[in-house]
Motif scaffolding. Sequence first.
Motif, mmCIF file in Angstrom:
data_model
loop_
_atom_site.group_PDB
_atom_site.id
_atom_site.type_symbol
_atom_site.label_atom_id
_atom_site.label_comp_id
_atom_site.label_asym_id
_atom_site.label_seq_id
_atom_site.Cartn_x
_atom_site.Cartn_y
_atom_site.Cartn_z
ATOM 1 N N THR A 124 -15.784 9.728 14.467
ATOM 2 C CA THR A 124 -14.522 10.079 14.394
ATOM 3 C C THR A 124 -13.687 8.680 13.796
ATOM 4 O O THR A 124 -14.442 7.459 13.603
ATOM 5 C CB THR A 124 -13.923 10.253 15.970
ATOM 6 O OG1 THR A 124 -13.759 9.350 16.596
ATOM 7 C CG2 THR A 124 -14.540 11.539 16.450
ATOM 8 N N LEU B 112 -10.259 12.860 19.578
ATOM 9 C CA LEU B 112 -10.833 12.187 18.603
ATOM 10 C C LEU B 112 -11.531 13.340 17.750
ATOM 11 O O LEU B 112 -11.840 13.504 16.510
ATOM 12 C CB LEU B 112 -11.485 10.919 19.009
ATOM 13 C CG LEU B 112 -10.630 9.736 19.012
ATOM 14 C CD1 LEU B 112 -11.646 8.343 19.550
ATOM 15 C CD2 LEU B 112 -9.901 9.411 18.018
ATOM 16 N N TRP B 113 -12.452 13.972 18.482
ATOM 17 C CA TRP B 113 -13.465 15.002 17.915
ATOM 18 C C TRP B 113 -12.585 16.125 17.345
ATOM 19 O O TRP B 113 -12.690 16.622 16.060
ATOM 20 C CB TRP B 113 -14.281 15.522 19.144
ATOM 21 C CG TRP B 113 -15.107 16.804 18.841
ATOM 22 C CD1 TRP B 113 -15.113 18.045 19.426
ATOM 23 C CD2 TRP B 113 -15.752 17.271 17.611
ATOM 24 N NE1 TRP B 113 -15.969 18.879 18.988
ATOM 25 C CE2 TRP B 113 -16.218 18.257 17.651
ATOM 26 C CE3 TRP B 113 -16.367 16.518 16.548
ATOM 27 C CZ2 TRP B 113 -17.116 18.955 16.786
ATOM 28 C CZ3 TRP B 113 -16.925 16.774 15.322
ATOM 29 C CH2 TRP B 113 -17.782 18.262 15.758
ATOM 30 N N ALA C 43 -11.028 15.203 14.181
ATOM 31 C CA ALA C 43 -12.120 15.216 12.859
ATOM 32 C C ALA C 43 -12.078 16.375 12.161
ATOM 33 O O ALA C 43 -12.318 16.288 11.007
ATOM 34 C CB ALA C 43 -13.458 14.799 13.583
ATOM 35 N N GLN D 92 -13.916 4.965 19.601
ATOM 36 C CA GLN D 92 -14.334 5.873 18.587
ATOM 37 C C GLN D 92 -15.591 6.473 19.074
ATOM 38 O O GLN D 92 -16.489 6.052 19.871
ATOM 39 C CB GLN D 92 -15.042 5.010 17.601
ATOM 40 C CG GLN D 92 -15.574 5.751 16.355
ATOM 41 C CD GLN D 92 -16.094 4.795 15.207
ATOM 42 O OE1 GLN D 92 -16.857 3.874 15.238
ATOM 43 N NE2 GLN D 92 -15.548 5.238 13.736
#
Length: 141
Positions: free
Chosen positions: A14, A65-66, A69, A98
Motif C-alpha cells: 500500500t 490502506l488495503w 489499494a 505501510q
Amino acid sequence: MKLDEFTIGDLFTTHRYKVTEADIMSFAKTYDPQYMHLDKEKAQQGRFNGLIASGIHTLSISFKLWIEAGKYGEDVIAGTHMNHIKFIKPVFPDDELQTVVEVLKKIPNKKDQGLLTVLLTTFNQHEDKVFVGELTALIKR
C-alpha cells in the motif's frame, strides 16, 4: 479484482499513511479512551514514554490502506471475519505506516462468490512490524 483473479501468494504493498497526534487522540476519544492515547503527561510517564495509537486504530489504518489499494473494488460483498490479530509494536505520533498484503487462501463457495483470506502486515517508517492480522472477505467470482 474478482476472487478468481487473486493467486495464493500474491503480494500487494500500500501507500504510506502518516499518523498524527490529532488522529490518535480523536480516534481514542471515540473508540478507546485510555490514558496512553489521550493524556500526554500521564503517557509520558508510562511504559512507552509518550502517546501511542490504539491497537484498534492501527488495525483500522491497516484496513484503510488495503481498501485504498483498490484491489477489492466493487467485487467485495462483505467482510466475514478476522483472525490472529497481533499488535506487535506501538505506533507513535508522526509514524508512517505501510501495509503489505499477502493472499493466503481462496475458497469458492458458490457459483458467483467465494472467500478470500489475506494477511495484513503493517510496518512503520523504520521497517519495524507493528501489526499483523488475517482478514477474510466474501468476494464475487
